[in-house]
Design an enzyme around this catalytic site. Structure first.
Site, PDB file in Angstrom:
ATOM      1  N   PRO A 138       0.819  -1.217   0.000  1.00  0.00           N
ATOM      2  CA  PRO A 138       0.000   0.000   0.000  1.00  0.00           C
ATOM      3  C   PRO A 138       0.847   1.259   0.000  1.00  0.00           C
ATOM      4  CG  PRO A 138      -0.155  -1.164   2.124  1.00  0.00           C
ATOM      5  CD  PRO A 138       0.679  -2.011   1.220  1.00  0.00           C
ATOM      6  N   ASP A 139       0.323   2.310  -0.598  1.00  0.00           N
ATOM      7  CA  ASP A 139       1.036   3.594  -0.531  1.00  0.00           C
ATOM      8  C   ASP A 139       0.646   4.301   0.764  1.00  0.00           C
ATOM      9  OD1 ASP A 139      -1.491   4.568  -0.975  1.00  0.00           O
ATOM     10  OD2 ASP A 139      -1.063   5.488  -2.911  1.00  0.00           O
ATOM     11  N   PHE A 140       0.973   5.565   0.878  1.00  0.00           N
ATOM     12  CA  PHE A 140       0.609   6.314   2.076  1.00  0.00           C
ATOM     13  C   PHE A 140      -0.804   6.885   1.980  1.00  0.00           C
ATOM     14  CE2 PHE A 140       4.883   7.972   4.006  1.00  0.00           C
ATOM     15  CZ  PHE A 140       5.030   6.762   4.648  1.00  0.00           C
ATOM     16  N   ARG A 141      -1.048   7.572   0.882  1.00  0.00           N
ATOM     17  CA  ARG A 141      -2.164   8.518   0.907  1.00  0.00           C
ATOM     18  C   ARG A 141      -3.391   8.123   0.118  1.00  0.00           C
ATOM     19  NH1 ARG A 141       2.520  11.250   1.254  1.00  0.00           N
ATOM     20  NH2 ARG A 141       2.725  12.635   3.056  1.00  0.00           N
ATOM     21  N   GLN A 211      11.470   7.308  -3.651  1.00  0.00           N
ATOM     22  CA  GLN A 211      11.196   7.538  -2.225  1.00  0.00           C
ATOM     23  C   GLN A 211      10.901   6.216  -1.535  1.00  0.00           C
ATOM     24  OE1 GLN A 211       8.434  11.325  -1.946  1.00  0.00           O
ATOM     25  NE2 GLN A 211       8.173  10.341  -3.923  1.00  0.00           N
ATOM     26  N   ASN A 212      10.814   5.171  -2.326  1.00  0.00           N
ATOM     27  CA  ASN A 212      10.373   3.900  -1.757  1.00  0.00           C
ATOM     28  C   ASN A 212      11.463   3.235  -0.923  1.00  0.00           C
ATOM     29  OD1 ASN A 212       8.003   4.395  -2.967  1.00  0.00           O
ATOM     30  ND2 ASN A 212       8.234   2.892  -4.609  1.00  0.00           N
ATOM     31  N   ILE A 213      10.983   2.474   0.027  1.00  0.00           N
ATOM     32  CA  ILE A 213      11.903   1.805   0.945  1.00  0.00           C
ATOM     33  C   ILE A 213      11.752   0.298   0.815  1.00  0.00           C
ATOM     34  CG2 ILE A 213      12.037   3.698   2.598  1.00  0.00           C
ATOM     35  CD1 ILE A 213       9.754   2.483   4.148  1.00  0.00           C
ATOM     36  N   ASP A 214      11.074  -0.130  -0.233  1.00  0.00           N
ATOM     37  CA  ASP A 214      10.779  -1.558  -0.370  1.00  0.00           C
ATOM     38  C   ASP A 214      11.861  -2.353  -1.083  1.00  0.00           C
ATOM     39  OD1 ASP A 214      10.389  -0.898  -3.095  1.00  0.00           O
ATOM     40  OD2 ASP A 214       8.236  -0.652  -2.814  1.00  0.00           O
ATOM     41  N   HIS A 231      14.876   8.023   0.492  1.00  0.00           N
ATOM     42  CA  HIS A 231      14.374   7.880   1.859  1.00  0.00           C
ATOM     43  C   HIS A 231      14.899   6.614   2.528  1.00  0.00           C
ATOM     44  CE1 HIS A 231      10.825  10.796   0.885  1.00  0.00           C
ATOM     45  NE2 HIS A 231      11.978  11.411   1.020  1.00  0.00           N
ATOM     46  N   CYS A 263      21.535  -0.888  20.569  1.00  0.00           N
ATOM     47  CA  CYS A 263      22.935  -0.598  20.278  1.00  0.00           C
ATOM     48  C   CYS A 263      23.790  -0.978  21.493  1.00  0.00           C
ATOM     49  CB  CYS A 263      23.084   0.884  19.972  1.00  0.00           C
ATOM     50  SG  CYS A 263      24.782   1.417  19.756  1.00  0.00           S
ATOM     51  N   SER A 304       2.734  11.431  -4.608  1.00  0.00           N
ATOM     52  CA  SER A 304       1.875  12.590  -4.361  1.00  0.00           C
ATOM     53  C   SER A 304       2.701  13.869  -4.269  1.00  0.00           C
ATOM     54  CB  SER A 304       1.086  12.384  -3.068  1.00  0.00           C
ATOM     55  OG  SER A 304       1.976  12.263  -1.981  1.00  0.00           O
ATOM     56  N   ASN A 327       0.374   9.086 -12.981  1.00  0.00           N
ATOM     57  CA  ASN A 327      -0.169   8.969 -11.623  1.00  0.00           C
ATOM     58  C   ASN A 327      -1.688   8.862 -11.709  1.00  0.00           C
ATOM     59  OD1 ASN A 327       0.876   8.939  -8.912  1.00  0.00           O
ATOM     60  ND2 ASN A 327      -0.219  10.833  -8.513  1.00  0.00           N
TER      61      ASN A 327
HETATM   62  P1  CNA Z   1       1.914   8.702  -1.388  1.00  0.00           P
HETATM   63  O1  CNA Z   1       1.832  10.017  -0.737  1.00  0.00           O
HETATM   64  O2  CNA Z   1       1.098   7.610  -0.805  1.00  0.00           O
HETATM   65  O3  CNA Z   1       1.472   8.915  -2.912  1.00  0.00           O
HETATM   66  C1  CNA Z   1       1.338   7.842  -3.797  1.00  0.00           C
HETATM   67  C2  CNA Z   1       0.792   8.379  -5.110  1.00  0.00           C
HETATM   68  O4  CNA Z   1       0.735   7.317  -6.022  1.00  0.00           O
HETATM   69  C3  CNA Z   1      -0.617   8.962  -4.976  1.00  0.00           C
HETATM   70  O5  CNA Z   1      -0.705  10.154  -5.694  1.00  0.00           O
HETATM   71  C4  CNA Z   1      -1.486   7.874  -5.579  1.00  0.00           C
HETATM   72  O6  CNA Z   1      -2.640   8.396  -6.204  1.00  0.00           O
HETATM   73  C5  CNA Z   1      -0.557   7.271  -6.596  1.00  0.00           C
HETATM   74  N1  CNA Z   1      -0.862   5.874  -6.873  1.00  0.00           N
HETATM   75  C6  CNA Z   1      -0.944   4.852  -6.005  1.00  0.00           C
HETATM   76  N2  CNA Z   1      -1.219   3.709  -6.636  1.00  0.00           N
HETATM   77  C7  CNA Z   1      -1.329   4.033  -7.952  1.00  0.00           C
HETATM   78  C8  CNA Z   1      -1.609   3.292  -9.117  1.00  0.00           C
HETATM   79  N3  CNA Z   1      -1.825   1.975  -9.084  1.00  0.00           N
HETATM   80  N4  CNA Z   1      -1.656   3.942 -10.294  1.00  0.00           N
HETATM   81  C9  CNA Z   1      -1.440   5.263 -10.355  1.00  0.00           C
HETATM   82  N5  CNA Z   1      -1.142   6.016  -9.291  1.00  0.00           N
HETATM   83  C10 CNA Z   1      -1.106   5.415  -8.099  1.00  0.00           C
HETATM   84  O7  CNA Z   1       3.391   8.189  -1.497  1.00  0.00           O
HETATM   85  P2  CNA Z   1       4.697   8.999  -1.908  1.00  0.00           P
HETATM   86  O8  CNA Z   1       5.620   8.022  -2.467  1.00  0.00           O
HETATM   87  O9  CNA Z   1       4.396  10.204  -2.684  1.00  0.00           O
HETATM   88  O10 CNA Z   1       5.207   9.480  -0.491  1.00  0.00           O
HETATM   89  C11 CNA Z   1       6.486   9.342  -0.140  1.00  0.00           C
HETATM   90  C12 CNA Z   1       6.662   8.403   1.030  1.00  0.00           C
HETATM   91  C13 CNA Z   1       5.858   7.152   0.906  1.00  0.00           C
HETATM   92  C14 CNA Z   1       8.058   7.928   1.068  1.00  0.00           C
HETATM   93  O11 CNA Z   1       8.714   8.509   2.114  1.00  0.00           O
HETATM   94  C15 CNA Z   1       8.024   6.412   1.220  1.00  0.00           C
HETATM   95  O12 CNA Z   1       8.964   5.979   2.147  1.00  0.00           O
HETATM   96  C16 CNA Z   1       6.653   6.113   1.635  1.00  0.00           C
HETATM   97  N6  CNA Z   1       6.135   4.795   1.284  1.00  0.00           N
HETATM   98  C17 CNA Z   1       6.861   3.901   0.587  1.00  0.00           C
HETATM   99  C18 CNA Z   1       6.332   2.657   0.288  1.00  0.00           C
HETATM  100  C19 CNA Z   1       7.175   1.684  -0.487  1.00  0.00           C
HETATM  101  O13 CNA Z   1       8.380   1.665  -0.320  1.00  0.00           O
HETATM  102  N7  CNA Z   1       6.561   0.878  -1.346  1.00  0.00           N
HETATM  103  C20 CNA Z   1       5.037   2.342   0.676  1.00  0.00           C
HETATM  104  C21 CNA Z   1       4.305   3.288   1.412  1.00  0.00           C
HETATM  105  C22 CNA Z   1       4.868   4.509   1.710  1.00  0.00           C
END
Ligand code: CNA
Length: 445
Positions: A138-141, A211-214, A231, A263, A304, A327
């Site tokens: 899952p994403d964040f937002r 930005q992903n940490i996966d 990140h 630690c 986002s 997006n």
């Molecule tokens: P966010 O704020 O959750 O934004 C994600 C964006 O992607 C949003 O605009 C969504 O609408 C869009 N989105 C999601 N799924 C889809 C899709 N299938 N098709 C099209 N668009 C889509 O996440 P950001 O990356 O902007 O925020 C940065 C944070 C999220 C970083 O610091 C990460 O560490 C953190 N994060 C990372 C992971 C990961 O590593 N996979 C997961 C969750 C959060």
């Protein structure tokens, strides 16, 4: 990687940049240097620019423009013609709008055409959590499915607290609970990751900033030098207080077993090197000062653009450089109408969009083939079990772990031995870390 703040500061050619949410970060946002950087760096810039500008001008002039008064934003809101941001009441009336460039009516095709014409040889990709949702993370937002909408169980006062270093310092449990779900190992790269890998295979990728940490970018075989994990990642760990390196596999084992890694040097809590709000970004992030002025195409995918300073990177390419947003929603500068000349966006499901893009480029078969190749069984290390790609909890579209991407976490030179205490018995204060990574870790204990 040595985590000591002293050593990090010493090496730093720039002041450290701290990760923060957009709302709290105006001082961290670079001013938009796009115009200023128009002259480009280096002695060859002028000549190159002349060629590129005339060619681009021709191509951009042929790019389609459509009329869109309202564009969906990440809030589910709309932004208005004339550049009013969402929520600005007075701007909501329907003005007979200036034309806004739409994605779906040609932007994607126009950019594909530039790539096919060989005009994009230094592609910079900026990515976020949206590129990994197709892998089941899952994403964040995203409302409903995003992590921020599902944090009740972590008992935190506000969503960002889970990545707040001061909060972690007082109570690491919420983050550790979430980390158990996010730790690399149970998810596979998907078609979008392999698209970026294909950009690299074709010699077109200057760098990917994620930005992903996966760790999925590395799992799909993107070389370390092509990737900036802005990140951080779970591939390394360190004391959040004194930055003493800590074996990543031992930190993972502790966290997965509901223990707190400690630690042995200062007894503070150890944390995976994921960059929290309030922490410095890794040194590698500063490659952006060279990369973005060199870029001839910027692709922004699945973010986002809410987190600074990362979000403002997209404003640091030259003003003539095409920017393509893929997006679900319009974000960042793409919320303004009209869009900047050369800006394009394609809104919708990212994987679908990327598949359409690669079909235009004629790369689809090659990417599918690459993904199939990666499904080759991995020869396990002695005593290990056979790992075949695709056998994970990720959705069917995810691809398997490539050979050579197996867990390589090792104790770093100078790292302290792990001291693990039971989470029931201890409370720790303070935190911090920095980032970076090696191979994505999948080894479970
Ligand atoms: P966010 O704020 O959750 O934004 C994600 C964006 O992607 C949003 O605009 C969504 O609408 C869009 N989105 C999601 N799924 C889809 C899709 N299938 N098709 C099209 N668009 C889509 O996440 P950001 O990356 O902007 O925020 C940065 C944070 C999220 C970083 O610091 C990460 O560490 C953190 N994060 C990372 C992971 C990961 O590593 N996979 C997961 C969750 C959060």
């Amino acid at each position: 990687m040595n985590r000591s703040k002293a050593s990090r500061d010493k090496k730093a050619p720039q002041s450290p940049v701290t990760r923060m949410t957009r709302g709290s970060s105006s001082q961290a946002r670079p001013t938009d240097p796009a115009e200023a950087q128009d002259d480009g760096p280096g002695p060859h810039a002028k000549q190159r620019r002349k060629q590129t500008h005339s060619a681009l001008a021709q191509d951009l002039s042929q790019m389609s423009v459509s009329r869109l008064d309202c564009l969906p934003t990440s809030d589910g809101d709309v932004c208005r013609s004339g550049g009013h941001s969402s929520g600005s009441g007075s701007g909501r009336s329907s003005r007979s709008a200036p034309a806004a460039k739409s994605s779906s009516l040609g932007g994607l095709a126009s950019v594909a055409r530039l790539v096919k014409l060989g005009r994009c040889r230094n592609v910079v990709v900026v990515a976020g959590a949206g590129i990994s949702t197709a892998s089941g993370i899952p994403d964040f937002r995203t409302p409903g499915t995003g992590l921020y909408a599902n944090l009740e169980k972590y008992n935190i006062p506000y969503p960002e607290a889970i990545f707040n270093i001061d909060y972690f310092s007082n109570d690491p449990q919420p983050f550790f609970s979430l980390a158990k779900a996010l730790y690399p190992g149970s998810h596979r790269p998907n078609y979008i990751h392999y698209f970026v890998r294909m950009l690299h295979n074709k010699g077109l990728l200057l760098r990917m900033y994620t930005q992903n940490i996966d760790g999925l970018e590395k799992l799909c075989g993107l070389p370390e030098d092509k990737l900036v994990e802005a990140h951080g990642s779970f591939a390394t760990a360190a004391c959040h207080l004194c930055y003493t390196a800590f074996p990543a596999d031992e930190a993972k084992r502790a966290i997965m077993n509901d223990n707190v890694p400690i630690c042995t040097f200062c007894a503070a809590t150890v944390k995976p090197d994921v960059v929290f709000f309030g922490e410095d970004l890794p040194q590698k992030y500063f490659l952006h000062t060279k990369d973005f002025p060199k870029a001839d195409l910027l692709m922004i995918m699945g973010t986002s653009l809410q987190i600074e300073p990362f979000a403002s990177l997209v404003n640091t390419v030259r003003s003539t450089v095409p920017r393509l947003l893929l997006n679900r929603h319009a974000v960042g500068p793409f919320q303004k109408v009209p869009l900047r000349r050369g800006d394009h966006m394609e809104l919708g499901d990212l994987e679908d969009t990327v598949r359409r893009f690669t079909t235009m480029l004629g790369w689809n078969e090659e990417i599918e083939q690459l993904m199939r190749t990666q499904e080759t069984p991995i020869i396990p290390p002695l005593g290990g079990s056979l790992s075949v790609s695709g056998q994970t909890s990720s959705p069917s579209r995810g691809a398997p772990e490539p050979p050579g991407a197996m867990e390589t976490s090792k104790s770093r030179a100078g790292g302290q031995r792990a001291a693990i205490i039971n989470s029931g018995g201890e409370e720790e204060t303070d935190s911090e870390t920095d980032s970076k990574s090696s191979a994505s870790s999948c080894q479970s204990n």
